[in-house]
Design a protein around this motif. Structure first.
Motif, PDB file in Angstrom:
ATOM      1  N   LEU A  38       0.842  -1.198   0.000  1.00 30.36           N
ATOM      2  CA  LEU A  38       0.000   0.000   0.000  1.00 30.36           C
ATOM      3  C   LEU A  38       0.875   1.245   0.000  1.00 30.36           C
ATOM      4  CD1 LEU A  38      -2.908   1.192   0.279  1.00 30.36           C
ATOM      5  CD2 LEU A  38      -2.533   1.165   2.762  1.00 30.36           C
ATOM      6  N   LEU A  39       0.618   2.139  -0.968  1.00 32.59           N
ATOM      7  CA  LEU A  39       1.297   3.434  -1.021  1.00 32.59           C
ATOM      8  C   LEU A  39       0.374   4.503  -0.450  1.00 32.59           C
ATOM      9  CD1 LEU A  39       2.718   3.238  -4.670  1.00 32.59           C
ATOM     10  CD2 LEU A  39       3.709   2.334  -2.578  1.00 32.59           C
ATOM     11  N   LEU A  40       0.950   5.463   0.239  1.00 31.18           N
ATOM     12  CA  LEU A  40       0.177   6.560   0.820  1.00 31.18           C
ATOM     13  C   LEU A  40       0.682   7.891   0.306  1.00 31.18           C
ATOM     14  CD1 LEU A  40       0.042   5.448   4.581  1.00 31.18           C
ATOM     15  CD2 LEU A  40      -1.701   5.078   2.824  1.00 31.18           C
ATOM     16  N   GLY A  41      -0.221   8.823   0.051  1.00 27.31           N
ATOM     17  CA  GLY A  41       0.166  10.156  -0.382  1.00 27.31           C
ATOM     18  C   GLY A  41      -0.954  11.133  -0.140  1.00 27.31           C
ATOM     19  N   TRP A  42      -0.690  12.383  -0.470  1.00 29.86           N
ATOM     20  CA  TRP A  42      -1.711  13.420  -0.300  1.00 29.86           C
ATOM     21  C   TRP A  42      -1.509  14.527  -1.335  1.00 29.86           C
ATOM     22  CZ3 TRP A  42      -0.268  18.451   1.499  1.00 29.86           C
ATOM     23  CH2 TRP A  42       1.043  18.564   1.994  1.00 29.86           C
ATOM     24  N   GLY A  43      -2.592  15.236  -1.597  1.00 23.44           N
ATOM     25  CA  GLY A  43      -2.510  16.389  -2.483  1.00 23.44           C
ATOM     26  C   GLY A  43      -2.055  16.053  -3.881  1.00 23.44           C
ATOM     27  N   SER A  44      -1.151  16.873  -4.427  1.00 24.04           N
ATOM     28  CA  SER A  44      -0.789  16.801  -5.845  1.00 24.04           C
ATOM     29  C   SER A  44      -0.007  15.559  -6.216  1.00 24.04           C
ATOM     30  CB  SER A  44       0.028  18.042  -6.240  1.00 24.04           C
ATOM     31  OG  SER A  44       1.293  18.011  -5.592  1.00 24.04           O
ATOM     32  N   ILE A  45       0.387  14.746  -5.227  1.00 23.93           N
ATOM     33  CA  ILE A  45       1.068  13.488  -5.548  1.00 23.93           C
ATOM     34  C   ILE A  45       0.070  12.492  -6.136  1.00 23.93           C
ATOM     35  CG2 ILE A  45       0.788  12.153  -3.411  1.00 23.93           C
ATOM     36  CD1 ILE A  45       4.123  12.771  -5.219  1.00 23.93           C
ATOM     37  N   TRP A  46      -1.210  12.852  -6.175  1.00 21.47           N
ATOM     38  CA  TRP A  46      -2.276  11.986  -6.695  1.00 21.47           C
ATOM     39  C   TRP A  46      -1.952  11.470  -8.100  1.00 21.47           C
ATOM     40  CZ3 TRP A  46      -5.534  12.425 -10.963  1.00 21.47           C
ATOM     41  CH2 TRP A  46      -6.634  11.564 -10.998  1.00 21.47           C
ATOM     42  N   GLY A  47      -1.613  12.357  -9.021  1.00 22.00           N
ATOM     43  CA  GLY A  47      -1.359  11.944 -10.398  1.00 22.00           C
ATOM     44  C   GLY A  47      -0.150  11.024 -10.524  1.00 22.00           C
ATOM     45  N   PRO A  48       1.022  11.432 -10.003  1.00 24.36           N
ATOM     46  CA  PRO A  48       2.174  10.544 -10.054  1.00 24.36           C
ATOM     47  C   PRO A  48       1.951   9.203  -9.359  1.00 24.36           C
ATOM     48  CG  PRO A  48       2.885  12.785  -9.613  1.00 24.36           C
ATOM     49  CD  PRO A  48       1.393  12.799  -9.560  1.00 24.36           C
ATOM     50  N   LEU A  49       1.249   9.208  -8.226  1.00 24.60           N
ATOM     51  CA  LEU A  49       0.996   7.942  -7.529  1.00 24.60           C
ATOM     52  C   LEU A  49       0.061   7.041  -8.328  1.00 24.60           C
ATOM     53  CD1 LEU A  49       0.568   8.297  -3.647  1.00 24.60           C
ATOM     54  CD2 LEU A  49       2.096   6.813  -4.930  1.00 24.60           C
ATOM     55  N   LYS A  50      -0.936   7.638  -8.951  1.00 28.55           N
ATOM     56  CA  LYS A  50      -1.855   6.854  -9.780  1.00 28.55           C
ATOM     57  C   LYS A  50      -1.092   6.178 -10.920  1.00 28.55           C
ATOM     58  CE  LYS A  50      -6.372   7.239 -12.064  1.00 28.55           C
ATOM     59  NZ  LYS A  50      -6.070   6.451 -13.260  1.00 28.55           N
ATOM     60  N   GLU A  51      -0.217   6.929 -11.552  1.00 30.24           N
ATOM     61  CA  GLU A  51       0.562   6.362 -12.647  1.00 30.24           C
ATOM     62  C   GLU A  51       1.558   5.326 -12.133  1.00 30.24           C
ATOM     63  OE1 GLU A  51       3.389   8.058 -16.236  1.00 30.24           O
ATOM     64  OE2 GLU A  51       1.453   8.983 -15.791  1.00 30.24           O
ATOM     65  N   ALA A  52       2.143   5.568 -10.978  1.00 31.79           N
ATOM     66  CA  ALA A  52       3.088   4.617 -10.402  1.00 31.79           C
ATOM     67  C   ALA A  52       2.420   3.282 -10.103  1.00 31.79           C
ATOM     68  CB  ALA A  52       3.702   5.202  -9.130  1.00 31.79           C
ATOM     69  N   VAL A  53       1.227   3.328  -9.536  1.00 34.92           N
ATOM     70  CA  VAL A  53       0.502   2.090  -9.232  1.00 34.92           C
ATOM     71  C   VAL A  53       0.226   1.307 -10.508  1.00 34.92           C
ATOM     72  CG1 VAL A  53      -1.712   1.171  -8.403  1.00 34.92           C
ATOM     73  CG2 VAL A  53      -0.492   2.897  -7.068  1.00 34.92           C
ATOM     74  N   ASP A  54      -0.186   1.998 -11.561  1.00 32.45           N
ATOM     75  CA  ASP A  54      -0.430   1.323 -12.849  1.00 32.45           C
ATOM     76  C   ASP A  54       0.852   0.667 -13.366  1.00 32.45           C
ATOM     77  OD1 ASP A  54      -3.075   2.098 -12.799  1.00 32.45           O
ATOM     78  OD2 ASP A  54      -2.786   3.838 -14.095  1.00 32.45           O
ATOM     79  N   LEU A  55       1.962   1.387 -13.327  1.00 34.76           N
ATOM     80  CA  LEU A  55       3.234   0.854 -13.813  1.00 34.76           C
ATOM     81  C   LEU A  55       3.690  -0.344 -12.983  1.00 34.76           C
ATOM     82  CD1 LEU A  55       5.178   4.187 -14.481  1.00 34.76           C
ATOM     83  CD2 LEU A  55       4.467   2.533 -16.203  1.00 34.76           C
ATOM     84  N   LEU A  56       3.552  -0.255 -11.681  1.00 28.47           N
ATOM     85  CA  LEU A  56       3.979  -1.339 -10.799  1.00 28.47           C
ATOM     86  C   LEU A  56       3.152  -2.599 -11.022  1.00 28.47           C
ATOM     87  CD1 LEU A  56       4.543   0.783  -7.582  1.00 28.47           C
ATOM     88  CD2 LEU A  56       6.317  -0.493  -8.792  1.00 28.47           C
ATOM     89  N   ASN A  57       1.849  -2.412 -11.193  1.00 26.49           N
ATOM     90  CA  ASN A  57       0.981  -3.577 -11.395  1.00 26.49           C
ATOM     91  C   ASN A  57       1.190  -4.220 -12.764  1.00 26.49           C
ATOM     92  OD1 ASN A  57      -0.260  -3.663  -8.866  1.00 26.49           O
ATOM     93  ND2 ASN A  57      -1.794  -2.143  -9.450  1.00 26.49           N
ATOM     94  N   GLN A  58       1.706  -3.445 -13.718  1.00 23.51           N
ATOM     95  CA  GLN A  58       2.000  -3.990 -15.047  1.00 23.51           C
ATOM     96  C   GLN A  58       3.357  -4.686 -15.098  1.00 23.51           C
ATOM     97  OE1 GLN A  58       1.771  -0.689 -17.790  1.00 23.51           O
ATOM     98  NE2 GLN A  58      -0.301  -0.139 -17.139  1.00 23.51           N
ATOM     99  N   ASN A  59       4.268  -4.312 -14.197  1.00 24.00           N
ATOM    100  CA  ASN A  59       5.656  -4.763 -14.319  1.00 24.00           C
ATOM    101  C   ASN A  59       6.130  -5.686 -13.207  1.00 24.00           C
ATOM    102  OD1 ASN A  59       7.179  -3.177 -16.660  1.00 24.00           O
ATOM    103  ND2 ASN A  59       5.662  -1.790 -15.773  1.00 24.00           N
ATOM    104  N   THR A  60       5.291  -5.984 -12.243  1.00 22.99           N
ATOM    105  CA  THR A  60       5.705  -6.863 -11.155  1.00 22.99           C
ATOM    106  C   THR A  60       4.629  -7.906 -10.876  1.00 22.99           C
ATOM    107  OG1 THR A  60       4.710  -5.609  -9.339  1.00 22.99           O
ATOM    108  CG2 THR A  60       6.883  -4.905 -10.094  1.00 22.99           C
ATOM    109  N   SER A  61       5.017  -8.951 -10.175  1.00 24.81           N
ATOM    110  CA  SER A  61       4.052  -9.986  -9.776  1.00 24.81           C
ATOM    111  C   SER A  61       3.312  -9.583  -8.509  1.00 24.81           C
ATOM    112  CB  SER A  61       4.783 -11.316  -9.537  1.00 24.81           C
ATOM    113  OG  SER A  61       5.800 -11.164  -8.551  1.00 24.81           O
ATOM    114  N   LYS A  62       3.878  -8.651  -7.748  1.00 24.06           N
ATOM    115  CA  LYS A  62       3.197  -8.161  -6.554  1.00 24.06           C
ATOM    116  C   LYS A  62       2.055  -7.218  -6.949  1.00 24.06           C
ATOM    117  CE  LYS A  62       7.317  -8.401  -3.628  1.00 24.06           C
ATOM    118  NZ  LYS A  62       8.271  -7.614  -2.796  1.00 24.06           N
ATOM    119  N   LYS A  63       1.089  -7.064  -6.062  1.00 22.20           N
ATOM    120  CA  LYS A  63      -0.047  -6.198  -6.323  1.00 22.20           C
ATOM    121  C   LYS A  63       0.049  -4.938  -5.454  1.00 22.20           C
ATOM    122  CE  LYS A  63      -1.796  -9.069  -9.250  1.00 22.20           C
ATOM    123  NZ  LYS A  63      -1.720  -8.763 -10.705  1.00 22.20           N
TER     124      LYS A  63
END
Length: 558
Positions: free
Chosen positions: A456-481
């Motif tokens: 689980l990643l945690l963030g606030w405010g404007s980190i919303w966009g980068p975190l959203k993209e990071a989660v997508d990239l991580l779920n596409q490139n790793t076996s972990k969820k």
């Protein structure tokens, strides 16, 4: 899903912003989803500035540092950014630049501009060349130019665009987007629009980057919207003007950055003890003191949640994106009015200056409370009457036959100064009762990612966009969820979803734009939940989704 990422760089004064603005509008008019950010120095001239324009056929929520094309107005741009350019990318520049990169496409802008009759049309030549390189038509360019170029100079700029268009061959294939009916708006403009939609009547501020754009946007619409916009002599005056206007019955707001907010904190306490509605926006930049005036950071959270001496209820809302900025600004006015207390909005340079494509706003989605300036009781009017909710009936002095008394000293129900220990305790309890109602209105953080996550990643405010993209990239490139919780309402802290997801997580990673992990500290203080690791960045530049994913995985994800 297809998208491109374009960088335009040069020295201050070379027209980076104007060229970027025309291209942003052109791509938007062609139907693309657009996300654009700026990186500029605090110099009037000189220094290296650049804009990143990302556009494509699907929603884009963050910037990227992987580049498809570079528009270089000087040699520094090539030197600084060429290593981030894809092998398939290009560098568009004037023939006078020294680069020998095989990806360079050089055109004689100086000669072309001379033939058109004005050396200042070089930017339009570049616009035309870029549209051709991305296989775009010129169908929308005249309409777009009208928004950025004076009418007398339209013919030569149209000619310049066509000259640039004919000077190169297409480099990338055309892609089709379906976002022509959406808006292209910055976070700053979204805040201003949200304030107007909420019924703003008075805005006071002293110019301080990066908050000044809100005042400029409101001033530009002040006549039509019937708003008084006052440039105060300093931030102390600005916040007290806003409190005074609110006391007199006007829907009021003030804005600043962290340094200016530091000067406002005593008056924030006045709003709290006098129970006068107030909306304040802090558009964060790196501190302390002058810090980095044109850069971004998330370092004011713990400061604003406890700013001013003593204890009184307040709410802190972190804005996550342009759409969120509009609706949360409206909601801030509603909460300030109904609970008669200060509400602080937290934005930052990244969110404020970023342009993004969003659906048309619906002002009817949130209906801010209208001031209830009435008292129907038969007994003497008590401005600070004890109530179950802690909220007392509010009247405007001079607008009723009741006597309205307020004070910045501790006071009794009437508003008279008191030093009674019993009354003091009752009044503190009365004001703090407001938090009971407020807790029921808190909005849980956005949940993004896999429901069966383990990290689980945690963030606030404007980190919303980068975190959203990071989660997508991580779920596409790793076996972990992976999944993320991104807070908007941040103080008081909503904890229901946080506790639920934290119990499920094998590991929790905090992601913030500060040096001390302020969200992690707040969460530990409020819930005893301990964060396993943190990704912190505080060099004044925003984390990208790729950067977050790379730090977690220990390798590039693209």
């Amino acid at each position: 899903m297809r998208m491109y990422n374009l960088l335009i760089g040069g020295a201050a004064g070379q027209g980076v912003d104007t060229t970027a603005a025309i291209l942003e509008k052109s791509f938007k008019a062609s139907g693309y989803n657009v996300f654009s950010v700026k990186d500029f120095m605090s110099r009037v001239r000189g220094g290296h500035n650049f804009s990143l324009i990302r556009f494509g056929t699907t929603e884009i929520v963050s910037h990227s540092t992987i580049i498809d094309g570079i528009i270089a107005l000087d040699d520094d741009t090539v030197r600084i950014h060429k290593d981030r350019l894809k092998a398939s990318g290009f560098i568009l520049c004037d023939i006078k630049l020294q680069t020998t990169d095989k990806r360079a496409i050089k055109i004689n802008m100086t000669q072309m501009a001379k033939e058109i009759g004005n050396p200042r049309v070089a930017g339009s030549i570049l616009v035309g060349a870029i549209l051709k390189l991305f296989d775009e038509s010129l169908a929308h360019i005249e309409k777009v130019l009208k928004t950025s170029v004076k009418i007398d100079y339209l013919p030569m700029n149209n000619a310049a665009v066509k000259a640039g268009y004919n000077a190169v061959k297409k480099h990338f294939s055309h892609i089709n987007g379906n976002y022509a009916g959406h808006m292209l708006i910055s976070g700053t403009e979204a805040v201003a629009m949200g304030a107007v939609a909420a019924g703003l009547k008075f805005y006071s501020a002293y110019p301080m980057s990066p908050s000044t754009g809100i005042m400029e946007a409101l001033a530009a619409k002040s006549n039509k919207a019937e708003i008084v916009v006052e440039q105060a002599e300093d931030e102390i005056a600005a916040v007290n003007m806003a409190i005074g206007a609110s006391y007199a019955g006007a829907c009021s707001m003030t804005g600043t950055s962290g340094g200016g907010f530091s000067l406002m904190v005593e008056a924030l306490g006045l709003s709290g003890i006098a129970e006068i509605p107030l909306v304040v926006i802090d558009v964060q930049r790196p501190g302390p003191a002058t810090g980095l005036p044109t850069r971004t950071e998330q370092s004011d959270l713990l400061f604003v949640k406890s700013a001013s001496q003593g204890e009184f209820p307040r709410m802190v809302i972190a804005l996550r994106n342009a759409q969120d900025a509009f609706y949360q600004t409206m909601r801030a006015f509603d909460i300030a009015e109904r609970y008669q207390m200060p509400v602080i909005l937290l934005s930052d340079q990244y969110l404020g200056d970023a342009l993004s494509t969003v659906e048309l706003f619906d002002p009817q989605r949130i209906k801010p409370a209208k001031p209830l300036f009435s008292y129907t009781g038969k007994n003497e009017y008590l401005r600070y009457a004890y109530t179950k909710s802690g909220i007392s009936p509010r009247l405007i002095p001079g607008k009723s036959d009741q006597v309205v008394i307020i004070d910045s000293d501790e006071h009794d129900e009437q508003g008279h100064i008191t030093e009674s220990a019993e009354v003091r305790t009752q009044m503190v309890n009365k004001r703090m009762k407001k938090l009971t109602g407020l807790y029921h209105e808190l909005i849980e953080p956005d949940f993004i990612g896999n429901n069966d996550f383990s990290i689980l990643l945690l963030g606030w405010g404007s980190i919303w966009g980068p975190l959203k993209e990071a989660v997508d990239l991580l779920n596409q490139n790793t076996s972990k969820k992976y999944a993320a919780l991104i807070f908007g309402d941040i103080y008081p802290l909503p904890t229901k979803l946080l506790k639920e997801k934290a119990n499920q997580a094998d590991s929790i990673i905090n992601v913030e734009q500060n040096a001390t992990g302020q969200l992690a500290k707040l969460i530990r203080e409020e819930t005893s939940i301990t964060i396993d690791n943190s990704i912190l960045k505080y060099d004044g530049r925003q984390l990208s989704g790729e950067e977050i994913a790379r730090q977690i995985m220990g390798r590039d994800v693209l």
